[in-house]
Design a protein around this motif. Structure first.
Motif, short mmCIF file in Angstrom:
data_model
loop_
_atom_site.label_atom_id
_atom_site.label_comp_id
_atom_site.label_asym_id
_atom_site.label_seq_id
_atom_site.Cartn_x
_atom_site.Cartn_y
_atom_site.Cartn_z
N ASP A 97 0.15 3.76 -3.10
CA ASP A 97 -0.41 5.09 -2.82
C ASP A 97 0.47 6.18 -3.43
O ASP A 97 -0.03 7.24 -3.84
CB ASP A 97 -0.57 5.30 -1.32
CG ASP A 97 -1.75 4.52 -0.75
OD1 ASP A 97 -2.58 4.05 -1.54
OD2 ASP A 97 -1.82 4.38 0.49
N GLU A 154 -9.72 1.38 -7.79
CA GLU A 154 -10.38 1.54 -6.49
C GLU A 154 -10.05 2.89 -5.85
O GLU A 154 -10.87 3.49 -5.15
CB GLU A 154 -9.96 0.40 -5.56
CG GLU A 154 -10.59 0.43 -4.18
CD GLU A 154 -10.04 -0.66 -3.29
OE1 GLU A 154 -9.96 -0.43 -2.06
OE2 GLU A 154 -9.66 -1.73 -3.82
N LYS A 155 -8.84 3.41 -6.11
CA LYS A 155 -8.40 4.67 -5.53
C LYS A 155 -8.77 5.88 -6.40
O LYS A 155 -8.34 7.01 -6.11
CB LYS A 155 -6.88 4.65 -5.32
CG LYS A 155 -6.42 3.67 -4.25
CD LYS A 155 -6.95 4.07 -2.87
CE LYS A 155 -6.45 3.13 -1.80
NZ LYS A 155 -6.90 3.54 -0.45
N TYR A 203 -6.33 -1.94 -7.86
CA TYR A 203 -6.06 -1.03 -6.73
C TYR A 203 -6.15 0.42 -7.19
O TYR A 203 -6.74 1.28 -6.51
CB TYR A 203 -4.68 -1.32 -6.14
CG TYR A 203 -4.38 -0.56 -4.87
CD1 TYR A 203 -4.65 -1.11 -3.63
CD2 TYR A 203 -3.83 0.73 -4.91
CE1 TYR A 203 -4.39 -0.41 -2.45
CE2 TYR A 203 -3.56 1.44 -3.75
CZ TYR A 203 -3.84 0.87 -2.51
OH TYR A 203 -3.59 1.56 -1.35
N VAL A 237 -0.59 6.24 -6.99
CA VAL A 237 -1.87 6.96 -7.10
C VAL A 237 -1.62 8.47 -7.08
O VAL A 237 -2.18 9.21 -7.90
CB VAL A 237 -2.82 6.56 -5.95
CG1 VAL A 237 -4.04 7.48 -5.91
CG2 VAL A 237 -3.26 5.11 -6.10
N LYS A 250 0.82 -1.21 0.00
CA LYS A 250 0.00 0.00 0.00
C LYS A 250 0.86 1.27 0.00
O LYS A 250 0.50 2.27 -0.62
CB LYS A 250 -0.92 -0.01 1.23
CG LYS A 250 -1.85 1.18 1.34
CD LYS A 250 -2.75 1.03 2.56
CE LYS A 250 -3.74 2.17 2.65
NZ LYS A 250 -3.11 3.49 2.83
#
Length: 647
Positions: A559, A605-606, A602, A562, A555
């Motif tokens: 992140d 989803e973000k 992922y 992202v 993660k």
């Protein structure tokens, strides 16, 4: 039986605080009129500050009546006030022998003098004797503390710790005062404070000036220390400094500066392209109209420890901490609490780059006397273990402060005027014994540059503890040189993220061994410009063996991806999965596709739009290393993020 004596005298400057009255006394321990007359005559002389005549009359009183207690007590007081410890002890002892309960505080003052003369066994007896009498609770508490201190001193003297201080030499030390030494994490840069007579041309009204000096280590030797340039040094006083482990931020104390909030405030300056920025006051949350000084910054740059006498503390001077928030503002300071701060003084905090061990000086905890050096280990974010005295002969009956421990934990630096040196206070170093060392810290250093142009770059660093998810260190590389330096506690697994404007971010993971002989990490990092066809390997995206579910520690990096996609809204990317050649090629193809798909999911989803993303698996078909070693196979098992378009 001794008659009850009312001791009300007007001479109030005596050590014991007894106040004598010139009024006729109805009750003395002597009924000899000549003795009483000589005693009162002596008080009159003392009241006029005629010590010789006073001593003569008091001794006459004793000749007339050798059991007359009051003259002995007055003589003890005057000798104590005059720092004549030998005679003061002699007469206090006489008082306690003649009439132990006549003036119980005589036991206390006798004990203090016996401690000063290092007669610890007798001092301990004196402090235990006073506990038999009715005295103030504060006196009893102090007597009990002295007994504990004597026990500690005797144990300490019988169990000395290793201590072989070495002067840093004439490149650092001069006939003036040198003190408050600090080092960068690689132990190659030394900054300290020097105090020297002012140039007559300066306009300041203080006779001495304090400035920062810096020295570099070359071929194992310190170069001649040079003054730091403006705007750090001024004609005012700068001192009590700390430097962040990466060498980029200098926090220091300056007093009576224009725009300050109190007598002494905390300031910070940043090293940018080889030059220090204009110092910035840390603001009204940290600085008050009281005294703030002696800063020490944590390795992640987010917590600043300092000394202050602001309201709300536990004693006179306390150690506080303030935390940097996401907006870049220092928060309201928090007192470090009862485990560290006492009703006396706690000063000179130093948080080691391990971010777990705090060294400080105190005269409130049990020690050798004066200010002693202590260390404590962090229990959690808000609690510290019971402080441990660093021991003697490091600590003495004098004041020891300004203690610094190198990032490696092996060397300690301090200043002293008690050891042989070049002048007043000199800076010394010594090998710190094992038990007092912090968690071992190594460092990562190198430079950042553009992969295509080779131009040096300023980039942001984050080193994250993979187990806890916490940022261990945050830093930047220098815009001019591209150099960076970050400290790393050992025996941990880390994720490294490096990012810069208009570049793909770089990721790495590594374990820092607790091997004490391990050399520091040196790594130059090339960043790729954001161009179609360029790709970055997501080295901190993890899966279980033969599975495609993302592990929790992934993660941290995803992140970052992202955030990268959110900031660079014009780019499109493809997530590509790769495996090694272990197992069935068809299974490896499926595994690589599913792993790439997990990263794709992922990102969706973000909040990353699907029209900016695609994914595919390459199985074992595109190795970047040999499949004949475990290290090579690990490099081949990877997840890539490739730029496929820029709108």
């Amino acid at each position: 039986m001794r008659k009850k004596v009312c001791l009300l005298f007007v001479i109030c400057f005596f050590y014991s605080g007894i106040i004598f009255s010139q009024q006729k006394q109805k009750e003395y321990t002597s009924k000899n009129k000549k003795a009483v007359e000589a005693f009162e005559k002596g008080l009159t002389y003392l009241n006029k500050n005629d010590l010789n005549a006073g001593f003569k009359s008091l001794n006459e009183a004793i000749k007339y009546d050798s059991m007359f207690v009051e003259p002995y007590l007055v003589l003890a007081d005057v000798y104590a006030e005059s720092k004549d410890n030998s005679n003061a002890i002699k007469y206090y002892r006489k008082v306690t022998q003649m009439n132990p309960g006549f003036f119980p505080m005589a036991w206390f003052f006798l004990g203090e003098l016996q401690m000063e003369t290092k007669d610890y066994s007798k001092a301990k007896t004196s402090f235990k004797e006073i506990q038999k009498y009715k005295v103030k609770k504060e006196t009893l508490a102090q007597a009990e503390k002295y007994v504990k201190q004597i026990d500690f001193i005797e144990h300490c003297l019988n169990n000395p710790v290793p201590f072989a201080p070495q002067n840093l030499g004439n490149a650092i030390n001069t006939e003036n005062d040198e003190y408050l030494p600090v080092l960068t994490a690689d132990e190659q840069t030394l900054i300290f404070t020097r105090r020297f007579p002012r140039n007559e041309q300066t306009t300041s009204n203080t006779p001495e000036e304090e400035d920062f000096y810096v020295s570099q280590k070359a071929n194992g030797q310190w170069t001649k220390a040079m003054p730091m340039p403006p705007p750090i040094n001024t004609h005012g006083n700068e001192g009590a400094q700390c430097i962040s482990p990466d060498g980029r931020f200098l926090y220091f104390t300056a007093c009576n500066r224009k725009g300050g909030y109190g007598s002494c405030d905390l300031y910070v300056s940043e090293l940018k392209s080889g030059a220090w920025s204009e110092p910035k006051n840390l603001g009204p949350n940290v600085n008050t109209n009281y005294w703030e000084s002696q800063p020490s910054i944590s390795p992640d740059g987010k917590t600043l420890y300092f000394t202050g006498n602001r309201p709300g503390g536990k004693g006179k001077k306390d150690i506080w901490k303030t935390t940097l928030n996401e907006k870049g503002t220092w928060g309201i300071p928090v007192n470090l609490g009862d485990s560290i701060n006492t009703e006396e003084d706690e000063v000179s905090p130093f948080i080691h780059p391990d971010n777990q061990t705090l060294y400080f000086a105190s005269n409130g905890h049990i020690g050798m006397g004066g200010m002693d050096i202590f260390y404590t280990r962090r229990k959690n974010d808000s609690a510290w273990a019971t402080p441990v005295n660093v021991g003697c002969p490091i600590n003495t009956e004098g004041d020891e402060m300004n203690f610094f421990v190198s990032a490696s934990g092996k060397k300690a630096l301090f200043s002293s005027d008690k050891l042989s040196g070049f002048g007043k206070q000199d800076i010394f170093e010594f090998d710190l014994y094992e038990e007092a060392r912090p968690v071992e810290v190594t460092y990562l250093k190198g430079k950042i540059f553009d992969e295509l142009t080779k131009q040096n770059l300023q980039a942001d660093f984050e080193i994250i503890n993979l187990k806890t998810g916490e940022v261990a260190t945050r830093s930047k590389s220098d815009a001019k040189t591209g150099n960076f330096l970050v400290s790393l506690p050992t025996d941990q697994d880390y994720a490294l993220n490096v990012s810069a404007e208009k570049y793909l971010f770089y990721s790495e993971n590594f374990s820092v061994s607790k091997d004490k002989e391990k050399t520091p990490y040196v790594k130059d990092i090339a960043l790729k410009p954001i161009l179609v066809g360029e790709s970055m390997v997501l080295k901190n995206t993890f899966f279980e063996t033969n599975k495609w579910e993302l592990k929790p520690e992934s993660k941290i990096e995803l992140d970052k991806l992202v955030a990268f996609m959110t900031k660079n809204k014009s780019i499109r990317v493809q997530i590509i999965g790769h495996t090694d050649n272990v197992g069935n090629p068809k299974s490896n193809q499926t595994l690589s596709e599913n792993r790439a798909g997990a990263v794709y999911d992922y990102l969706i989803e973000k909040g990353i739009m699907s029209n900016r993303l695609s994914f595919k698996g390459m199985g074992e078909t595109s190795p970047v290393d040999t499949n004949h070693t475990e290290e090579g196979r690990a490099n081949n098992r990877r997840t890539e993020c490739k730029i496929t378009g820029i709108n």
